[in-house]
Scaffold this active site. Structure first.
Site, mmCIF file in Angstrom:
data_model
loop_
_atom_site.group_PDB
_atom_site.id
_atom_site.type_symbol
_atom_site.label_atom_id
_atom_site.label_comp_id
_atom_site.label_asym_id
_atom_site.label_seq_id
_atom_site.Cartn_x
_atom_site.Cartn_y
_atom_site.Cartn_z
ATOM 1 N N THR A 30 0.841 -1.217 0.000
ATOM 2 C CA THR A 30 0.000 0.000 0.000
ATOM 3 C C THR A 30 0.869 1.258 0.000
ATOM 4 O OG1 THR A 30 -0.205 -0.086 2.414
ATOM 5 C CG2 THR A 30 -1.999 -1.072 1.144
ATOM 6 N N PHE A 37 -6.958 -5.242 -0.395
ATOM 7 C CA PHE A 37 -8.366 -5.608 -0.580
ATOM 8 C C PHE A 37 -9.222 -5.168 0.608
ATOM 9 C CE2 PHE A 37 -7.808 -9.498 -3.621
ATOM 10 C CZ PHE A 37 -7.868 -8.640 -4.708
ATOM 11 N N ARG A 38 -8.728 -5.509 1.833
ATOM 12 C CA ARG A 38 -9.602 -5.408 3.001
ATOM 13 C C ARG A 38 -9.259 -4.288 3.972
ATOM 14 N NH1 ARG A 38 -8.617 -10.356 1.520
ATOM 15 N NH2 ARG A 38 -10.370 -11.718 1.000
ATOM 16 N N GLN A 103 1.593 -13.436 -1.187
ATOM 17 C CA GLN A 103 0.281 -13.514 -1.835
ATOM 18 C C GLN A 103 0.195 -12.454 -2.920
ATOM 19 O OE1 GLN A 103 -3.072 -14.120 1.298
ATOM 20 N NE2 GLN A 103 -1.502 -12.928 2.286
ATOM 21 N N HIS A 123 -0.013 -16.646 -5.539
ATOM 22 C CA HIS A 123 -1.144 -16.230 -6.379
ATOM 23 C C HIS A 123 -0.701 -15.761 -7.757
ATOM 24 C CE1 HIS A 123 -3.559 -15.533 -2.400
ATOM 25 N NE2 HIS A 123 -3.411 -16.805 -2.695
ATOM 26 N N CYS A 134 -5.803 -18.888 -27.354
ATOM 27 C CA CYS A 134 -4.652 -19.450 -28.087
ATOM 28 C C CYS A 134 -3.373 -19.510 -27.256
ATOM 29 C CB CYS A 134 -4.406 -18.630 -29.361
ATOM 30 S SG CYS A 134 -3.784 -16.960 -29.050
ATOM 31 N N CYS A 156 -7.329 -10.581 -27.295
ATOM 32 C CA CYS A 156 -6.123 -11.077 -27.957
ATOM 33 C C CYS A 156 -6.072 -10.546 -29.388
ATOM 34 C CB CYS A 156 -6.144 -12.600 -27.939
ATOM 35 S SG CYS A 156 -4.737 -13.331 -28.800
ATOM 36 N N CYS A 159 -6.339 -13.837 -31.850
ATOM 37 C CA CYS A 159 -7.556 -14.654 -32.029
ATOM 38 C C CYS A 159 -8.794 -14.014 -31.384
ATOM 39 C CB CYS A 159 -7.342 -16.051 -31.442
ATOM 40 S SG CYS A 159 -7.372 -16.086 -29.643
ATOM 41 N N ASN A 222 1.405 -5.684 11.079
ATOM 42 C CA ASN A 222 0.171 -5.459 10.314
ATOM 43 C C ASN A 222 -0.664 -4.386 10.989
ATOM 44 O OD1 ASN A 222 -1.326 -6.468 7.989
ATOM 45 N ND2 ASN A 222 -2.911 -6.987 9.460
HETATM 46 P P1 NAD Z 1 -5.779 -7.937 2.696
HETATM 47 O O1 NAD Z 1 -6.232 -6.822 1.818
HETATM 48 O O2 NAD Z 1 -6.768 -8.933 3.142
HETATM 49 O O3 NAD Z 1 -5.088 -7.339 4.027
HETATM 50 C C1 NAD Z 1 -4.133 -6.359 4.028
HETATM 51 C C2 NAD Z 1 -3.739 -6.072 5.472
HETATM 52 O O4 NAD Z 1 -2.626 -5.199 5.434
HETATM 53 C C3 NAD Z 1 -4.841 -5.386 6.282
HETATM 54 O O5 NAD Z 1 -4.941 -5.999 7.555
HETATM 55 C C4 NAD Z 1 -4.310 -3.947 6.437
HETATM 56 O O6 NAD Z 1 -4.692 -3.365 7.681
HETATM 57 C C5 NAD Z 1 -2.824 -4.165 6.384
HETATM 58 N N1 NAD Z 1 -2.052 -3.010 5.893
HETATM 59 C C6 NAD Z 1 -2.386 -2.133 4.913
HETATM 60 N N2 NAD Z 1 -1.393 -1.243 4.721
HETATM 61 C C7 NAD Z 1 -0.419 -1.575 5.602
HETATM 62 C C8 NAD Z 1 0.853 -1.028 5.888
HETATM 63 N N3 NAD Z 1 1.339 0.049 5.247
HETATM 64 N N4 NAD Z 1 1.607 -1.618 6.844
HETATM 65 C C9 NAD Z 1 1.150 -2.710 7.537
HETATM 66 N N5 NAD Z 1 -0.058 -3.255 7.306
HETATM 67 C C10 NAD Z 1 -0.833 -2.702 6.342
HETATM 68 O O7 NAD Z 1 -4.543 -8.604 1.958
HETATM 69 P P2 NAD Z 1 -4.038 -10.103 1.922
HETATM 70 O O8 NAD Z 1 -4.051 -10.686 3.294
HETATM 71 O O9 NAD Z 1 -2.794 -10.054 1.134
HETATM 72 O O10 NAD Z 1 -5.113 -10.918 1.087
HETATM 73 C C11 NAD Z 1 -5.754 -10.415 0.000
HETATM 74 C C12 NAD Z 1 -5.449 -10.947 -1.368
HETATM 75 O O11 NAD Z 1 -5.159 -9.774 -2.059
HETATM 76 C C13 NAD Z 1 -4.276 -11.787 -1.621
HETATM 77 O O12 NAD Z 1 -4.760 -12.950 -2.186
HETATM 78 C C14 NAD Z 1 -3.442 -11.043 -2.701
HETATM 79 O O13 NAD Z 1 -3.191 -11.902 -3.770
HETATM 80 C C15 NAD Z 1 -4.353 -9.969 -3.191
HETATM 81 N N6 NAD Z 1 -3.841 -8.601 -3.461
HETATM 82 C C16 NAD Z 1 -2.548 -8.384 -3.827
HETATM 83 C C17 NAD Z 1 -2.119 -7.091 -4.048
HETATM 84 C C18 NAD Z 1 -0.682 -6.859 -4.486
HETATM 85 O O14 NAD Z 1 -0.111 -7.717 -5.164
HETATM 86 N N7 NAD Z 1 -0.085 -5.731 -4.137
HETATM 87 C C19 NAD Z 1 -2.985 -6.015 -3.889
HETATM 88 C C20 NAD Z 1 -4.323 -6.277 -3.533
HETATM 89 C C21 NAD Z 1 -4.736 -7.590 -3.304
#
Ligand code: NAD
Length: 264
Positions: A30, A37-38, A103, A123, A134, A156, A159, A222
């Site tokens: 982030t 996502f959450r 992830q 992932h 294709c 694509c 195709c 986290n």
């Molecule tokens: P999640 O969105 O479920 O959780 C993210 C967690 O990170 C939250 O608890 C949030 O409070 C915390 N957070 C956010 N910013 C933070 C920071 N600066 N420092 C510390 N903590 C912080 O994410 P998840 O558990 O990875 O699961 C979600 C799915 O999202 C995964 O399957 C992943 O593949 C996918 N995803 C990936 C990306 C990416 O590749 N950057 C982005 C979005 C979603």
């Protein structure tokens, strides 16, 4: 545990460890401008997760439009590693990092300098986009350009089949070989550091459990709560970039002071 105590204890655990597995989720990126996502303001606050399954993606034009819209504002941007990715790469240079189990699909650990051989992408990734018809592959940079030029759903050019990022969507299975390797490394590490994950997405979220069950210590960094908070030796509710770089500075500082790494 206050922040200073957490950082001190985490640095101590790293110094005493030899095989560290870092488990990362969307929260580590982030601070690079890619929303999670959450978390607050995350992708699920603007989109309906139901539209983001593999089944919806292949069967619904409107779901594909939403999916590409989300990709355009997240994974198609030119993001750079932030201090958290850089601190983990530093852990690797210090000889402590066994591997990263991630992830994430954003390639930022590799961009920070960690060899792809040490990054298990549970992932998949969004570096490549594949035609489901294709099999033709396109780099994300090319598709990103087409999105910027106004295409809502790129197809694509060979195709006209459906294009899909090489990431694992909800409803798809994880790459079995990558998952097996990640499990084996998690079960043989002596320290697992979880960074930026709610630990709510399975089977990925089992991996820190496997590490703890096999006797590893656990550090969680986290901003939000996780179901494993009670298992952590060190729990830090802080921003990954600031916290991890301060921890690594402490690890390096004590080694510069003459204390041997791992000797605390
Ligand atoms: P999640 O969105 O479920 O959780 C993210 C967690 O990170 C939250 O608890 C949030 O409070 C915390 N957070 C956010 N910013 C933070 C920071 N600066 N420092 C510390 N903590 C912080 O994410 P998840 O558990 O990875 O699961 C979600 C799915 O999202 C995964 O399957 C992943 O593949 C996918 N995803 C990936 C990306 C990416 O590749 N950057 C982005 C979005 C979603």
């Amino acid at each position: 545990m206050d922040l200073e105590t957490g950082i001190e204890r985490a640095a101590g655990l790293i110094k005493r460890s030899h095989r560290v597995v870092v488990f990362t989720g969307a929260g580590i990126s982030t601070e690079s401008g890619i929303p999670d996502f959450r978390g607050p303001g995350g992708i699920w606050s603007r989109y309906d997760p139901e539209d983001f399954t593999y089944q919806r993606f292949i069967s619904s034009d409107s779901a594909r439009i939403k999916h590409w819209e989300m990709i355009k504002e997240t994974f198609a941007i030119e993001a750079s590693p932030n201090p958290a990715h850089i601190a983990i790469a530093e852990l690797d240079r210090l000889g402590k990092l066994d591997c990263i189990v991630t992830q994430n699909v954003d390639n930022l650990h590799q961009k920070a300098g960690v060899s792809g051989k040490k990054v298990f992408e549970l992932h998949g990734n969004t570096r490549w986009i594949k035609c489901l018809g294709c099999g033709q592959r396109y780099p994300m940079s090319e598709i990103s350009q087409r999105l910027k030029m106004g295409e809502a759903v790129p197809d694509c050019v060979k195709c006209h089949g459906i294009l899909k990022p090489d990431a694992v969507f909800f409803g798809e299975t994880l790459p079995q070989d990558v998952l097996n390797d990640a499990i084996a490394h998690s079960q043989s590490c002596d320290l697992c550091i979880v960074v930026g994950s709610t630990l709510l997405v399975y089977p990925a979220a089992y991996l820190p459990y496997y590490a703890v069950q096999a006797g590893a210590k656990l550090i969680i960094i986290n901003l939000g709560e996780t179901p494993m908070d009670a298992e952590a030796s060190v729990l830090i509710a802080g921003k990954a970039g600031e916290v991890l770089s301060r921890i690594i500075e402490k690890v390096k500082g004590s080694s510069n002071d003459g204390g041997a790494l791992g000797a605390e």
